[in-house]
Design a protein around this motif. Structure first.
Motif, PDB file in Angstrom:
ATOM      1  N   GLY A  54      -3.300   4.986  -2.411  1.00 54.82           N
ATOM      2  CA  GLY A  54      -3.171   6.385  -2.842  1.00 54.82           C
ATOM      3  C   GLY A  54      -2.177   6.638  -3.946  1.00 54.82           C
ATOM      4  O   GLY A  54      -1.229   7.402  -3.767  1.00 54.82           O
ATOM      5  N   TYR A  55      -2.378   5.966  -5.110  1.00 59.54           N
ATOM      6  CA  TYR A  55      -1.488   6.221  -6.251  1.00 59.54           C
ATOM      7  C   TYR A  55      -1.450   7.721  -6.547  1.00 59.54           C
ATOM      8  O   TYR A  55      -0.415   8.278  -6.859  1.00 59.54           O
ATOM      9  CB  TYR A  55      -1.999   5.502  -7.504  1.00 59.54           C
ATOM     10  N   GLY A  56      -2.611   8.347  -6.481  1.00 55.60           N
ATOM     11  CA  GLY A  56      -2.651   9.796  -6.668  1.00 55.60           C
ATOM     12  C   GLY A  56      -3.046  10.237  -8.062  1.00 55.60           C
ATOM     13  O   GLY A  56      -3.152  11.432  -8.327  1.00 55.60           O
ATOM     14  N   ASP A  57      -3.270   9.270  -8.995  1.00 59.21           N
ATOM     15  CA  ASP A  57      -3.722   9.693 -10.331  1.00 59.21           C
ATOM     16  C   ASP A  57      -5.170  10.193 -10.272  1.00 59.21           C
ATOM     17  O   ASP A  57      -5.582  11.014 -11.077  1.00 59.21           O
ATOM     18  CB  ASP A  57      -3.558   8.560 -11.348  1.00 59.21           C
ATOM     19  N   GLN A  58      -5.921   9.682  -9.315  1.00 58.83           N
ATOM     20  CA  GLN A  58      -7.275  10.183  -9.073  1.00 58.83           C
ATOM     21  C   GLN A  58      -7.344  10.598  -7.608  1.00 58.83           C
ATOM     22  O   GLN A  58      -6.978   9.812  -6.737  1.00 58.83           O
ATOM     23  CB  GLN A  58      -8.332   9.084  -9.301  1.00 58.83           C
ATOM     24  N   SER A  59      -7.823  11.819  -7.353  1.00 57.40           N
ATOM     25  CA  SER A  59      -7.986  12.209  -5.944  1.00 57.40           C
ATOM     26  C   SER A  59      -9.040  13.300  -5.828  1.00 57.40           C
ATOM     27  O   SER A  59      -9.702  13.623  -6.814  1.00 57.40           O
ATOM     28  CB  SER A  59      -6.651  12.657  -5.358  1.00 57.40           C
ATOM     29  N   THR A  74       0.812  -1.226   0.000  1.00 56.31           N
ATOM     30  CA  THR A  74       0.000   0.000   0.000  1.00 56.31           C
ATOM     31  C   THR A  74       0.845   1.275   0.000  1.00 56.31           C
ATOM     32  O   THR A  74       0.369   2.332   0.414  1.00 56.31           O
ATOM     33  CB  THR A  74      -1.027   0.061   1.163  1.00 56.31           C
ATOM     34  N   VAL A  75       2.117   1.160  -0.455  1.00 56.27           N
ATOM     35  CA  VAL A  75       2.931   2.367  -0.586  1.00 56.27           C
ATOM     36  C   VAL A  75       2.335   3.240  -1.693  1.00 56.27           C
ATOM     37  O   VAL A  75       2.102   4.434  -1.501  1.00 56.27           O
ATOM     38  CB  VAL A  75       4.407   2.016  -0.883  1.00 56.27           C
ATOM     39  N   GLY A  76       2.084   2.649  -2.860  1.00 61.05           N
ATOM     40  CA  GLY A  76       1.412   3.334  -3.965  1.00 61.05           C
ATOM     41  C   GLY A  76       2.009   4.678  -4.336  1.00 61.05           C
ATOM     42  O   GLY A  76       1.340   5.698  -4.261  1.00 61.05           O
ATOM     43  N   TYR A  77       3.292   4.665  -4.779  1.00 57.03           N
ATOM     44  CA  TYR A  77       3.936   5.929  -5.164  1.00 57.03           C
ATOM     45  C   TYR A  77       3.127   6.684  -6.210  1.00 57.03           C
ATOM     46  O   TYR A  77       2.987   7.895  -6.148  1.00 57.03           O
ATOM     47  CB  TYR A  77       5.323   5.662  -5.772  1.00 57.03           C
ATOM     48  N   GLY A  78       2.674   5.941  -7.215  1.00 55.16           N
ATOM     49  CA  GLY A  78       2.031   6.600  -8.337  1.00 55.16           C
ATOM     50  C   GLY A  78       3.015   6.897  -9.462  1.00 55.16           C
ATOM     51  O   GLY A  78       2.669   7.585 -10.417  1.00 55.16           O
ATOM     52  N   THR A 122      -1.802   7.698   5.939  1.00 55.18           N
ATOM     53  CA  THR A 122      -0.794   7.140   5.016  1.00 55.18           C
ATOM     54  C   THR A 122      -1.346   6.886   3.615  1.00 55.18           C
ATOM     55  O   THR A 122      -0.804   6.071   2.879  1.00 55.18           O
ATOM     56  CB  THR A 122      -0.108   5.838   5.544  1.00 55.18           C
ATOM     57  N   VAL A 123      -2.446   7.583   3.255  1.00 54.02           N
ATOM     58  CA  VAL A 123      -2.948   7.465   1.881  1.00 54.02           C
ATOM     59  C   VAL A 123      -1.935   8.097   0.929  1.00 54.02           C
ATOM     60  O   VAL A 123      -1.521   7.491  -0.060  1.00 54.02           O
ATOM     61  CB  VAL A 123      -4.334   8.134   1.739  1.00 54.02           C
ATOM     62  N   GLY A 124      -1.504   9.312   1.228  1.00 56.03           N
ATOM     63  CA  GLY A 124      -0.447   9.985   0.461  1.00 56.03           C
ATOM     64  C   GLY A 124      -0.652  10.004  -1.038  1.00 56.03           C
ATOM     65  O   GLY A 124       0.164   9.463  -1.778  1.00 56.03           O
TER      66      GLY A 124
END
Lengths: 354, 354
Positions: free
Chosen positions: B232-237, A116-120, B116-118
């Motif tokens: 939390g890849y961050g491509d969608q937020s 669940t690190v999920g750098y992206g 820790t979603v980040g």
């Protein structure tokens, strides 16, 4: 109804066990001091970890030579990473971002997702790849939380004795004392061990990112923190081939290590409170009300076993439900209804069965 | 050395307790059937959760009217989010990414970091902001793992009875049976409750992201999964003001809910194994060797209390260490060394003290 009151050790006097022995009482000269309950024959069956997880018999497997915990972990991890890498390799064209080697990126993406690190830095960009990532992250969480955590706990426990030994090197203490010290403060030493590992992992990660990935030292440290906590903002991550190979192992170790650190913190907190409760229960004054409440068989006095049950119940170690369950079994076994079990009960029980 | 063998209930016969009573034995007509250990007076002191966390007395505070768990959570959460939002608001120019309202973004960044979603939609870009984020994520993990988890557990337990009631609505069962059913399968119903909550949170999140943030339904679901697992890849937020207000509450609830789900899965697994062990211990045949091992005071027979201790030790509920600790206390209390505690021991003990 024979020998209900027999006061001699069972195995030596079973033969001449007669009602005549009933008259010997607790004040007689033959009375012995209380001794410890001998070890139950099932000691190895008894759970040792905090979750009270009892290892049940297992069937043999290809990972047969490993310790049960590791066998399980090895199987799950191999299957998960194997299937995951394969899946993400197949859909590699539906994943966008900084790419290096196909298989390597798939494995790296798999580890970054399962922890669940999920750098992206790599993101799925098709419906299929997105749903695949969703299912893999849930399975990954279950794997890390339920399986890896236990394996890590086992590993830490193994290294604990080494640590305790090292800490007491300057004092001249024997092996037995070291083991006893480790037993009493198990959680504390686990916390020390995992803290030491954490320092090693943080340092090695920072140095690696600074030298191989050419990050600024602060950025390297920031990336390490953001990774091991599974935060993974993604502004800094592993972008070289060598970096991603290192990351595969390091992320797994780092995230599990941080999780164990917090787990042991919680355990230590619980243990300290429990110790305080145990101390309070043991030192508080007994009153006549306590005596009456503890007197399980209503014979007017509280013997050692009754006292132990009463105090352990007060400490919250055992519940009324536990006691009732075992009592039912006791009343079934006590065929002659004498309130005690003796060899004759066992014989009577067998004869009623057949 | 008086009345060691007295066989009458303590409170009624304390006055005329003489050695003459010693002769009455277990086979006498006055013998009663075994009864339950009366409730220890400290029932409310005894830990109820799996961590065995005993609530120790607390000092009053401004959150005095809340339940202890919630008071603690409310204090920690308020302080953490307050200080966090303030800090990130002060360094708002050192955070880059999609911005909306200053205070709102700071609070949103704080929640995304502590869970820790980040996502990485907002990232610190100065040394100070990076180190601030590092320290806040560690504190956030501790807060979520150690404090919020317990509060969530308490909340779930509260709603459990409601669920059990609802499930048994068509059957005519009394309040007592419902409580008993909930007690026996506590973990299972907790898992049901949290699963239900999870479905609600996933649906509401998906609908919100699809309608307010105008995401494609698959992207919305993908973003929900990526968020509640803290991936939390961050491509969608969440990029709108309304979205970030919703996110603040929803992310906190969602991530804690998923964590509890996995926690209860692990607990259920442990409980099932324990149940299997308990069943095995209770149904296996007693032998003479068992009888001898269980006979704590070496009087040749195993009474109910000794049997309970032996079986609970086999089940792994109590350890030799627990028994030894309490035995030490027992031997101290047993002033006349009769092997049993009676009112006279208490009186003797008091007189030696004074």
């Amino acid at each position: 109804m024979a020998c209900n009151g027999a006061r001699e050790p069972l195995l030596t006097r079973v033969a001449d066990c007669t009602p005549a022995n009933n008259n010997s009482n607790r004040c007689g000269p033959n009375r012995r001091r209380i001794r410890r309950v001998r070890s139950a024959p099932l000691a190895e069956f008894v759970p040792k970890d905090i979750n009270g997880d009892a290892p049940l018999p297992r069937s043999p497997s290809i990972f047969g030579n490993l310790h049960p915990s590791f066998r399980k972990v090895a199987i799950f991890l191999t299957v998960y990473l194997g299937v995951g890498t394969l899946c993400f390799y197949i859909v590699r064209n539906q994943i966008s971002g900084k790419k290096t080697n196909g298989i390597l990126d798939a494995a790296y993406f798999c580890v970054v997702t399962m922890t669940t690190v999920g750098y992206g830095d790599l993101v799925p960009n098709s419906v299929l790849a997105k749903l695949l990532a969703c299912s893999f992250v849930f399975m990954g969480m279950a794997l890390v939380g339920l399986v890896l955590s236990k394996a890590a706990d086992y590993l830490v426990e193994k290294q604990e004795t080494m640590l305790v030994k090292a800490l007491h090197k300057h004092k001249r203490v024997g092996q037995t004392e070291i083991i006893k010290e480790a037993e009493t403060h198990r959680v504390r030493y686990k916390l020390y061990t995992v803290s030491f590992l954490l320092v090693v992992l943080i340092s090695s990660g920072t140095i690696f990112l600074a030298t191989v990935e050419k990050l600024d030292p602060v950025d390297a440290f920031y990336c390490v923190c953001s990774t091991i906590t599974t935060l993974g903002y993604g502004d800094q991550s592993f972008s070289t081939e060598v970096g991603r190979i290192f990351a595969g192992f390091w992320i797994l170790a780092g995230t599990v290590c941080v999780a164990q650190f917090f787990l042991y913190m919680a355990e230590l907190n619980t243990e300290n409170r429990r110790r305080a409760l145990v101390k309070w229960v043991l030192t508080r004054k007994m009153t006549n009300v306590d005596l009456e409440a503890a007197d399980l068989n209503e014979d007017g006095v509280v013997d050692a076993a009754e006292f132990i049950i009463y105090k352990l119940k007060e400490m919250g170690k055992i519940s009324q439900e536990d006691i009732s369950l075992v009592m039912e079994e006791f009343e079934d076994l006590d065929v002659d209804q004498s309130g005690t079990l003796s060899a004759s009960d066992l014989i009577l029980g067998q004869s009623t069965e057949t």
